[in-house]
Scaffold this motif. Structure first.
Motif, PDB file in Angstrom:
ATOM      1  N   PHE A   1       0.801  -1.217   0.000  1.00  0.00           N
ATOM      2  CA  PHE A   1       0.000   0.000   0.000  1.00  0.00           C
ATOM      3  C   PHE A   1       0.840   1.276   0.000  1.00  0.00           C
ATOM      4  N   PHE A   2       2.160   1.162   0.094  1.00  0.00           N
ATOM      5  CA  PHE A   2       3.047   2.325   0.138  1.00  0.00           C
ATOM      6  C   PHE A   2       3.876   2.466  -1.128  1.00  0.00           C
ATOM      7  N   SER A   3       4.529   1.388  -1.540  1.00  0.00           N
ATOM      8  CA  SER A   3       5.432   1.463  -2.685  1.00  0.00           C
ATOM      9  C   SER A   3       4.679   1.815  -3.953  1.00  0.00           C
ATOM     10  N   TYR A   4       5.328   2.618  -4.798  1.00  0.00           N
ATOM     11  CA  TYR A   4       4.706   3.030  -6.056  1.00  0.00           C
ATOM     12  C   TYR A   4       4.505   1.839  -6.989  1.00  0.00           C
ATOM     13  N   GLY A   5       3.392   1.861  -7.713  1.00  0.00           N
ATOM     14  CA  GLY A   5       3.145   0.837  -8.724  1.00  0.00           C
ATOM     15  C   GLY A   5       1.708   0.383  -8.738  1.00  0.00           C
ATOM     16  N   GLY A   6       1.145   0.282  -9.934  1.00  0.00           N
ATOM     17  CA  GLY A   6      -0.235  -0.163 -10.053  1.00  0.00           C
ATOM     18  C   GLY A   6      -0.395  -1.636  -9.761  1.00  0.00           C
ATOM     19  N   SER A   7       0.500  -2.475 -10.300  1.00  0.00           N
ATOM     20  CA  SER A   7       0.376  -3.926 -10.106  1.00  0.00           C
ATOM     21  C   SER A   7       0.433  -4.292  -8.632  1.00  0.00           C
ATOM     22  N   GLY A   8       1.384  -3.688  -7.899  1.00  0.00           N
ATOM     23  CA  GLY A   8       1.508  -3.982  -6.478  1.00  0.00           C
ATOM     24  C   GLY A   8       0.274  -3.564  -5.698  1.00  0.00           C
ATOM     25  N   LEU A   9      -0.181  -2.326  -5.928  1.00  0.00           N
ATOM     26  CA  LEU A   9      -1.358  -1.822  -5.218  1.00  0.00           C
ATOM     27  C   LEU A   9      -2.589  -2.647  -5.548  1.00  0.00           C
ATOM     28  N   TRP A  10      -2.800  -2.957  -6.813  1.00  0.00           N
ATOM     29  CA  TRP A  10      -3.975  -3.746  -7.206  1.00  0.00           C
ATOM     30  C   TRP A  10      -3.884  -5.173  -6.670  1.00  0.00           C
ATOM     31  N   GLY A  11      -2.679  -5.744  -6.691  1.00  0.00           N
ATOM     32  CA  GLY A  11      -2.504  -7.104  -6.174  1.00  0.00           C
ATOM     33  C   GLY A  11      -2.851  -7.194  -4.696  1.00  0.00           C
ATOM     34  N   PHE A  12      -2.363  -6.239  -3.910  1.00  0.00           N
ATOM     35  CA  PHE A  12      -2.662  -6.241  -2.475  1.00  0.00           C
ATOM     36  C   PHE A  12      -4.135  -5.915  -2.216  1.00  0.00           C
ATOM     37  N   THR A  13      -4.700  -5.034  -3.029  1.00  0.00           N
ATOM     38  CA  THR A  13      -6.117  -4.684  -2.882  1.00  0.00           C
ATOM     39  C   THR A  13      -7.002  -5.898  -3.156  1.00  0.00           C
ATOM     40  N   ILE A  14      -6.719  -6.614  -4.232  1.00  0.00           N
ATOM     41  CA  ILE A  14      -7.485  -7.827  -4.555  1.00  0.00           C
ATOM     42  C   ILE A  14      -7.329  -8.852  -3.443  1.00  0.00           C
ATOM     43  N   LEU A  15      -6.101  -9.059  -2.994  1.00  0.00           N
ATOM     44  CA  LEU A  15      -5.822 -10.024  -1.930  1.00  0.00           C
ATOM     45  C   LEU A  15      -6.657  -9.728  -0.687  1.00  0.00           C
ATOM     46  N   LEU A  16      -6.660  -8.475  -0.259  1.00  0.00           N
ATOM     47  CA  LEU A  16      -7.342  -8.096   0.981  1.00  0.00           C
ATOM     48  C   LEU A  16      -8.860  -8.100   0.838  1.00  0.00           C
ATOM     49  N   PHE A  17      -9.372  -7.544  -0.250  1.00  0.00           N
ATOM     50  CA  PHE A  17     -10.819  -7.337  -0.327  1.00  0.00           C
ATOM     51  C   PHE A  17     -11.586  -8.586  -0.730  1.00  0.00           C
ATOM     52  N   ILE A  18     -10.924  -9.564  -1.298  1.00  0.00           N
ATOM     53  CA  ILE A  18     -11.584 -10.870  -1.439  1.00  0.00           C
ATOM     54  C   ILE A  18     -11.905 -11.418  -0.057  1.00  0.00           C
ATOM     55  N   PHE A  19     -10.966 -11.236   0.868  1.00  0.00           N
ATOM     56  CA  PHE A  19     -11.219 -11.709   2.238  1.00  0.00           C
ATOM     57  C   PHE A  19     -12.322 -10.894   2.915  1.00  0.00           C
ATOM     58  N   VAL A  20     -12.339  -9.587   2.681  1.00  0.00           N
ATOM     59  CA  VAL A  20     -13.417  -8.756   3.235  1.00  0.00           C
ATOM     60  C   VAL A  20     -14.768  -9.259   2.727  1.00  0.00           C
ATOM     61  N   ARG A  21     -14.822  -9.642   1.453  1.00  0.00           N
ATOM     62  CA  ARG A  21     -16.081 -10.168   0.887  1.00  0.00           C
ATOM     63  C   ARG A  21     -16.446 -11.512   1.509  1.00  0.00           C
TER      64      ARG A  21
END
Length: 418
Positions: free
Chosen positions: A389-409
């Motif tokens: 969530f800190f380091s620059y980059g779309g792939s990293g941010l999207w990868g971590f977002t998908i990882l986390l929010f699948i669990f939220v769902r």
């Protein structure tokens, strides 16, 4: 699709912690990449503007992930995993080489790194397999299958070469341990790491003597229980054999840049102007921040571009310089709070699939956070692991977002059905 009732049951503490980390992360990317050449705040040639664009797309991703029925992720986990593997295989044919690694698909001026998404896919596949066998993973055949499932994406990532991303797959040992994997596997991993480092520092002969001494002490301490001498000899021989293989692995498997970074961390080399320049400048930046920091966008090391690529893997050095010890502590507390919250949610899950996936999420985020901060502060060699969530980059941010929010769902679905 998720109902209105479902939307109200999403875990807001987790989402607020995510928003706080992404927001603070962007503030530090802005500071680390701020330049006098920008034509305006929305100049897409600027790194901080592109990251803001990535954050906007992440919000759309979150809406999409939360709108899908939770059962979809379990039902199609195998398909998602296979697609992830194919995307990694495709890099060997269609991948673009960036900074010496063929880890990206190029789309004009932008790139997509499939290894960032393969982590979520592997977590889903692992959760599916463990929940399908309806038991723990104490049986060897199940252990072997789960290890293969975890190892396949790592094996495809290593030759890119991207050892940092491959290293993250060690994190999956923790959810397996939660599901019944014997503690001896954790001890074995820690002991293997200690043998590897010990051999590099002290040499094979001293490590072999240490192994024999430890085995002898343990054997005589347990002599009243009539221990199996052959078993002790076999284990000691295996350890010594591993120690003898370390130098070969170090010299022939690792690239020169990786060897140099290990040698610097282990104190065998001092190279503050060459391969160790990034780490040295990062330590200077963090140390100069003191207790309260120099102020946002006021970091002299950051403004002077003394830390190369500071907006990516070394973003935490910007936090240390401009926000100081107290600001760094706040970031650490936010990460710890998110990890604790995920583990709490994982334990309350009503089905094994969601629990295993939740532990996988926490383990991946923890290893990224732990290794990145250790890397930036000089405790670990530089291996190219971004700060979530800190380091620059779309792939990293999207990868971590998908990882986390699948669990939220998944958690929201279990909450509704409770």
């Amino acid at each position: 699709m998720a109902s209105g009732k479902g939307i109200s049951k999403f875990d807001w503490p987790t989402m607020l912690l995510y928003a706080a980390l992404v927001g603070i992360g962007w503030m530090n990317i802005y500071s680390a990449s701020l330049s006098d050449t920008a034509s305006g705040f929305f100049d897409l040639s600027q790194i901080y503007t592109r990251q803001l664009f990535f954050i906007g797309l992440s919000i759309l991703l979150i809406i999409f992930i939360l709108a899908i029925e939770a059962k979809f992720y379990e039902r199609f986990s195998s398909v998602i995993y296979i697609v992830a593997l194919l995307s990694l295989v495709g890099l060997f044919v269609f991948g673009k080489n960036i900074n010496g690694a063929t880890s990206w698909y190029a789309f004009g001026n932008y790139g997509l790194q499939p290894s960032e998404f393969a982590k979520a896919a592997t977590a889903l596949a692992l959760a599916k397999y463990v929940s399908d066998i309806q038991t723990n993973v104490k049986e060897f055949k199940h252990q072997l299958r789960t290890f293969i499932l975890i190892a396949l994406p790592a094996i495809l990532i290593i030759p890119q070469p991207d050892p940092g991303s491959a290293l993250i797959y060690i994190a999956f040992i923790f959810p397996l341990y939660r599901e019944g994997l014997h503690f001896v596997y954790l001890l074995f991993g820690l002991f293997a790491a200690a043998l590897f480092v010990g051999t590099l520092v002290f040499g094979v002969i001293w490590v072999a003597m240490g192994v024999v001494l430890i085995a002898g002490i343990l054997f005589f301490r347990n002599r009243k229980k009539r221990p199996n001498l052959f078993k002790y000899l076999l284990i000691a021989t295996a350890c010594i054999g591993f120690a003898f293989s370390v130098n070969y692995i170090f010299e022939n498997v690792f690239e020169q840049r990786h060897r140099d970074r290990f040698n610097i961390v282990l104190g065998k080399e001092v190279d503050s102007k060459g391969i160790g320049y990034n780490t040295n400048q990062s330590e200077i930046a963090i140390g100069s921040g003191g207790w309260t920091g120099k102020g946002w966008t006021q970091g002299t090391q950051t403004k002077g571009n003394f830390v190369p690529e500071q907006h990516t893997d070394y973003i935490f050095s910007t936090v240390g310089e401009e926000w100081g010890f107290l600001g760094s502590l706040l970031v650490v507390i936010l990460f710890v709070a998110l990890l604790v919250r995920i583990l709490h949610l994982a334990e309350r899950q009503k089905n094994q699939f969601s629990r295993v996936y939740g532990y996988s999420v926490a383990s991946i985020l923890f290893l990224h956070f732990f290794v990145n901060v250790g890397m930036v502060t000089g405790l670990f060699p530089t291996v190219g692991i971004p700060l979530p969530f800190f380091s620059y980059g779309g792939s990293g941010l999207w990868g971590f977002t998908i990882l986390l929010f699948i669990f939220v769902r998944l958690d929201a679905s279990n909450y509704i059905n409770a």
